[in-house]
Scaffold this motif. Sequence first.
Motif, PDB file in Angstrom:
ATOM      1  N   HIS A   1      -8.081   9.011  -1.217  1.00 18.76           N
ATOM      2  CA  HIS A   1      -8.049   9.025  -2.674  1.00 18.76           C
ATOM      3  C   HIS A   1      -6.623   9.036  -3.227  1.00 18.76           C
ATOM      4  CE1 HIS A   1      -7.624  13.307  -1.759  1.00 18.76           C
ATOM      5  NE2 HIS A   1      -7.261  13.530  -3.012  1.00 18.76           N
ATOM      6  N   GLN A   2      -5.622   8.977  -2.324  1.00 19.38           N
ATOM      7  CA  GLN A   2      -4.210   8.955  -2.721  1.00 19.38           C
ATOM      8  C   GLN A   2      -3.508   7.670  -2.286  1.00 19.38           C
ATOM      9  OE1 GLN A   2      -3.198  12.549  -0.492  1.00 19.38           O
ATOM     10  NE2 GLN A   2      -2.971  13.658  -2.434  1.00 19.38           N
ATOM     11  N   ARG A   3      -4.261   6.762  -1.702  1.00 16.06           N
ATOM     12  CA  ARG A   3      -3.669   5.527  -1.154  1.00 16.06           C
ATOM     13  C   ARG A   3      -4.000   4.363  -2.082  1.00 16.06           C
ATOM     14  NH1 ARG A   3      -0.165   5.088   2.837  1.00 16.06           N
ATOM     15  NH2 ARG A   3      -1.311   3.402   3.825  1.00 16.06           N
ATOM     16  N   TRP A   4      -2.972   3.706  -2.601  1.00 16.48           N
ATOM     17  CA  TRP A   4      -3.142   2.661  -3.609  1.00 16.48           C
ATOM     18  C   TRP A   4      -2.632   1.314  -3.104  1.00 16.48           C
ATOM     19  CZ3 TRP A   4      -5.554   4.190  -8.088  1.00 16.48           C
ATOM     20  CH2 TRP A   4      -5.573   5.556  -8.372  1.00 16.48           C
ATOM     21  N   ASN A   5      -3.444   0.293  -3.304  1.00 21.94           N
ATOM     22  CA  ASN A   5      -2.979  -1.080  -3.100  1.00 21.94           C
ATOM     23  C   ASN A   5      -2.385  -1.580  -4.421  1.00 21.94           C
ATOM     24  OD1 ASN A   5      -3.652  -1.451  -0.421  1.00 21.94           O
ATOM     25  ND2 ASN A   5      -5.664  -2.309  -0.858  1.00 21.94           N
TER      26      ASN A   5
ATOM     27  N   ARG B   1       5.967   5.164  -2.093  1.00 26.55           N
ATOM     28  CA  ARG B   1       6.245   5.597  -0.736  1.00 26.55           C
ATOM     29  C   ARG B   1       5.224   4.984   0.218  1.00 26.55           C
ATOM     30  NH1 ARG B   1      11.223   7.545  -1.864  1.00 26.55           N
ATOM     31  NH2 ARG B   1      11.181   9.423  -3.145  1.00 26.55           N
ATOM     32  N   ASN B   2       5.717   4.409   1.298  1.00 30.92           N
ATOM     33  CA  ASN B   2       4.853   3.775   2.285  1.00 30.92           C
ATOM     34  C   ASN B   2       4.756   4.698   3.495  1.00 30.92           C
ATOM     35  OD1 ASN B   2       3.334   2.087   3.849  1.00 30.92           O
ATOM     36  ND2 ASN B   2       4.922   0.539   4.127  1.00 30.92           N
TER      37      ASN B   2
ATOM     38  N   THR C   1       0.853  -1.180   0.000  1.00 29.58           N
ATOM     39  CA  THR C   1       0.000   0.000   0.000  1.00 29.58           C
ATOM     40  C   THR C   1       0.890   1.231   0.000  1.00 29.58           C
ATOM     41  OG1 THR C   1      -1.740  -1.184   1.194  1.00 29.58           O
ATOM     42  CG2 THR C   1      -1.857   1.224   1.172  1.00 29.58           C
ATOM     43  N   PHE C   2       0.690   2.122  -0.993  1.00 23.30           N
ATOM     44  CA  PHE C   2       1.644   3.187  -1.224  1.00 23.30           C
ATOM     45  C   PHE C   2       0.963   4.491  -1.634  1.00 23.30           C
ATOM     46  CE2 PHE C   2       3.642  -0.795  -2.730  1.00 23.30           C
ATOM     47  CZ  PHE C   2       4.755  -0.851  -1.907  1.00 23.30           C
ATOM     48  N   GLU C   3       1.708   5.569  -1.442  1.00 18.49           N
ATOM     49  CA  GLU C   3       1.577   6.755  -2.269  1.00 18.49           C
ATOM     50  C   GLU C   3       2.392   6.488  -3.523  1.00 18.49           C
ATOM     51  OE1 GLU C   3       3.606  11.098  -2.906  1.00 18.49           O
ATOM     52  OE2 GLU C   3       4.057   9.946  -1.105  1.00 18.49           O
ATOM     53  N   ILE C   4       1.827   6.724  -4.702  1.00 16.55           N
ATOM     54  CA  ILE C   4       2.561   6.595  -5.964  1.00 16.55           C
ATOM     55  C   ILE C   4       3.006   7.996  -6.351  1.00 16.55           C
ATOM     56  CG2 ILE C   4       2.478   5.826  -8.350  1.00 16.55           C
ATOM     57  CD1 ILE C   4       0.317   3.838  -7.575  1.00 16.55           C
ATOM     58  N   GLU C   5       4.297   8.254  -6.218  1.00 15.14           N
ATOM     59  CA  GLU C   5       4.832   9.612  -6.283  1.00 15.14           C
ATOM     60  C   GLU C   5       5.567   9.855  -7.590  1.00 15.14           C
ATOM     61  OE1 GLU C   5       7.141  11.531  -2.819  1.00 15.14           O
ATOM     62  OE2 GLU C   5       8.684  10.965  -4.285  1.00 15.14           O
ATOM     63  N   SER C   6       5.239  10.946  -8.244  1.00  8.78           N
ATOM     64  CA  SER C   6       5.903  11.324  -9.485  1.00  8.78           C
ATOM     65  C   SER C   6       7.307  11.842  -9.197  1.00  8.78           C
ATOM     66  CB  SER C   6       5.095  12.401 -10.205  1.00  8.78           C
ATOM     67  OG  SER C   6       5.852  12.978 -11.250  1.00  8.78           O
ATOM     68  N   GLU C   7       8.288  11.332  -9.933  1.00  6.84           N
ATOM     69  CA  GLU C   7       9.650  11.833  -9.802  1.00  6.84           C
ATOM     70  C   GLU C   7       9.756  13.262 -10.355  1.00  6.84           C
ATOM     71  OE1 GLU C   7      13.939  11.272  -8.997  1.00  6.84           O
ATOM     72  OE2 GLU C   7      12.042  10.471  -8.217  1.00  6.84           O
ATOM     73  N   ARG C   8       8.858  13.622 -11.250  1.00  7.12           N
ATOM     74  CA  ARG C   8       8.901  14.952 -11.878  1.00  7.12           C
ATOM     75  C   ARG C   8       8.849  16.072 -10.846  1.00  7.12           C
ATOM     76  NH1 ARG C   8       6.459  17.812 -16.684  1.00  7.12           N
ATOM     77  NH2 ARG C   8       5.668  19.796 -15.868  1.00  7.12           N
ATOM     78  N   ARG C   9       7.914  15.990  -9.927  1.00 10.26           N
ATOM     79  CA  ARG C   9       7.713  17.080  -8.970  1.00 10.26           C
ATOM     80  C   ARG C   9       7.605  16.602  -7.533  1.00 10.26           C
ATOM     81  NH1 ARG C   9       5.578  22.472  -9.298  1.00 10.26           N
ATOM     82  NH2 ARG C   9       5.645  23.291  -7.171  1.00 10.26           N
ATOM     83  N   GLY C  10       7.309  15.301  -7.372  1.00 13.20           N
ATOM     84  CA  GLY C  10       7.112  14.783  -6.028  1.00 13.20           C
ATOM     85  C   GLY C  10       5.659  14.761  -5.607  1.00 13.20           C
ATOM     86  N   TYR C  11       4.746  15.048  -6.550  1.00 13.49           N
ATOM     87  CA  TYR C  11       3.324  14.989  -6.258  1.00 13.49           C
ATOM     88  C   TYR C  11       2.819  13.546  -6.380  1.00 13.49           C
ATOM     89  CZ  TYR C  11       2.990  20.117  -6.590  1.00 13.49           C
ATOM     90  OH  TYR C  11       3.130  21.471  -6.395  1.00 13.49           O
ATOM     91  N   ALA C  12       1.588  13.325  -5.880  1.00 12.40           N
ATOM     92  CA  ALA C  12       1.048  11.974  -5.760  1.00 12.40           C
ATOM     93  C   ALA C  12      -0.044  11.725  -6.796  1.00 12.40           C
ATOM     94  CB  ALA C  12       0.479  11.753  -4.360  1.00 12.40           C
ATOM     95  N   LEU C  13      -0.062  10.490  -7.318  1.00 17.30           N
ATOM     96  CA  LEU C  13      -1.161  10.041  -8.162  1.00 17.30           C
ATOM     97  C   LEU C  13      -2.403   9.897  -7.290  1.00 17.30           C
ATOM     98  CD1 LEU C  13      -1.838   8.976 -11.074  1.00 17.30           C
ATOM     99  CD2 LEU C  13      -1.480   6.682 -10.118  1.00 17.30           C
ATOM    100  N   GLU C  14      -3.557  10.426  -7.776  1.00 17.45           N
ATOM    101  CA  GLU C  14      -4.760  10.422  -6.958  1.00 17.45           C
ATOM    102  C   GLU C  14      -6.012  10.401  -7.828  1.00 17.45           C
ATOM    103  OE1 GLU C  14      -4.309  14.095  -4.796  1.00 17.45           O
ATOM    104  OE2 GLU C  14      -5.333  15.250  -6.353  1.00 17.45           O
TER     105      GLU C  14
ATOM    106  N   LYS D   1      -2.236  -5.406 -10.158  1.00 19.73           N
ATOM    107  CA  LYS D   1      -3.404  -4.536 -10.219  1.00 19.73           C
ATOM    108  C   LYS D   1      -3.156  -3.388  -9.251  1.00 19.73           C
ATOM    109  CE  LYS D   1      -6.270  -6.958  -6.759  1.00 19.73           C
ATOM    110  NZ  LYS D   1      -7.593  -7.576  -6.485  1.00 19.73           N
ATOM    111  N   ILE D   2      -3.688  -2.220  -9.582  1.00 17.79           N
ATOM    112  CA  ILE D   2      -3.486  -1.018  -8.771  1.00 17.79           C
ATOM    113  C   ILE D   2      -4.863  -0.469  -8.420  1.00 17.79           C
ATOM    114  CG2 ILE D   2      -2.460   1.279  -8.680  1.00 17.79           C
ATOM    115  CD1 ILE D   2      -0.430   0.384 -10.762  1.00 17.79           C
ATOM    116  N   THR D   3      -5.246  -0.591  -7.153  1.00 17.29           N
ATOM    117  CA  THR D   3      -6.581  -0.208  -6.711  1.00 17.29           C
ATOM    118  C   THR D   3      -6.496   0.749  -5.530  1.00 17.29           C
ATOM    119  OG1 THR D   3      -6.700  -2.158  -5.266  1.00 17.29           O
ATOM    120  CG2 THR D   3      -7.631  -2.371  -7.482  1.00 17.29           C
TER     121      THR D   3
END
Length: 489
Positions: A380-384, A487-488, A310-323, A401-403
């Motif tokens: 809405h930012q926490r992904w399994n 990121r966990n 279970t993670f935040e999926i973080e963009s290397e571009r800016r450090g923002y999170a997929l949500e 799978k990413i849920t």
Amino acid sequence: MNKIHFFAKGMCLFLLSIYCDSASAQIGKPYIHDPSTIAECDGKYYTFGTGGGGLISEDGWTWHDGAERPGGGAAPDVLKIGDRYLIIYGATGGGLGGGHHGRILTMWNKTLDPHSPDFKYTQAIEVCSSDGMEDNDAIDPGLLLDPTTGRLWVSYGTYFGTIRLIELDPKTGERVKGNIEKDIAIDCEASDLIYRNDWYYLLGTHGTCCDGVNSTYNIVVGRSKSVEGPYIDNVGRDMYQGGGKMVIAAGNRVCGPGHFGRTVIDEGVEIMSCHYEADFDQGGRSVLGIRPLLWKNDWPVAAEPFKGGTFEIESERRGYALELAVDFVRIQQERQAWFNREQMQKPIKPIPNQTLEEVIGTWPQGNIPARIGDYMFRPHQRWNVTPVPEKGGYLGGPYFKITIEGTERALAATSDKEVITVPHYTGADEQLWRIEQLIDGTFRIMPKVIPGQEGINKHLVLYSAGDSTPTLAEYDFSSDNSKWNFRNH
């Protein structure tokens, strides 16, 4: 093979013969010892092992026996040169049969597919040998075709003496006339040579083998500006004096990694292969290992296999999170007045994370677009990220799978090369993701397929087109837009 006593070597040979018989019945199981570097042929992957034969995989994830190599012997390697495959192996030596009288042979084949009409090995030819008394044991060869010169090199040897270097003719596979072997290392075996960024690397297997869960094999490395050495480790020790920087050791309930092989999948995407002397979860059997290969300060190191979580999926571009692209719901909190000393004296009450139940009612019911934003510990930012091994895989890993955590809302690719989330994971190919760690430690995330396009997707990745805009675009290792971190928090 190894420095264990002759008796242990004879026992190892006996056990290997039993192993080879039992492995032939293990369809879909990666049982192998002393594997060659992984080779690709007509869309399939092959690796050869001690005792003859080897493994085949249609996707790089599920392996079964079926590869064919005559000559038996030990510790082969394989390399594609032009439109042919060169196979090299040790016919004897390594204490097999009780001695160190070794012979190394080469042979060619147009294909590795035993069902192809072109499948036919040439007559094996000897390229070097040891007499059992000299300070070398001719076994465990590793091949390098120098990309800067086109010259073909072989390193070989075991703990019984030195690791040696010879040169072969890349057109014939024969020893270059007049070539004299050169000693380049001690205290290792099962060596391999690779080249990267103006450096030559000598990978050697250190420790003991053929003793199951008690084997101490590990892989070490030194580097040189010349293929002929000297090979120096990270603290200045010469591998000819016993030096070597650790690349991979025991861990994750497997021990005894040995017989390094490097495969470059794409720019910035590399894996290393080996065998583990014993997999604790597979009854202590010797199995094929595949790990992401990282490069740190121009040194190779094996990464941990990605297992999901279970993670935040973080963009290397800016450090923002997929949500999810949903409304931001504020957390209720008593306003803190830092200047109010009385308030600062009150007991501390930790603030719990926002829960899914508190916000899911505000989300739309159908498809929800994805976006990128500041990470705020929100549902809405926490992904399994969950492996789905029954759906197959790629070289070194299963699809995932990413849920959204606590839901079945799944990330999916669309026919117009965008990403959305669908209300329920169905197992559709556009909801499966290939996740590979890059040589700098970041990850690329690729949908298995793009709806409406034929075949497996091999080029488009999850891409940060802007600080807040995820999309699918061509993979580019030189751009941080293609890279993500897990990121966990």
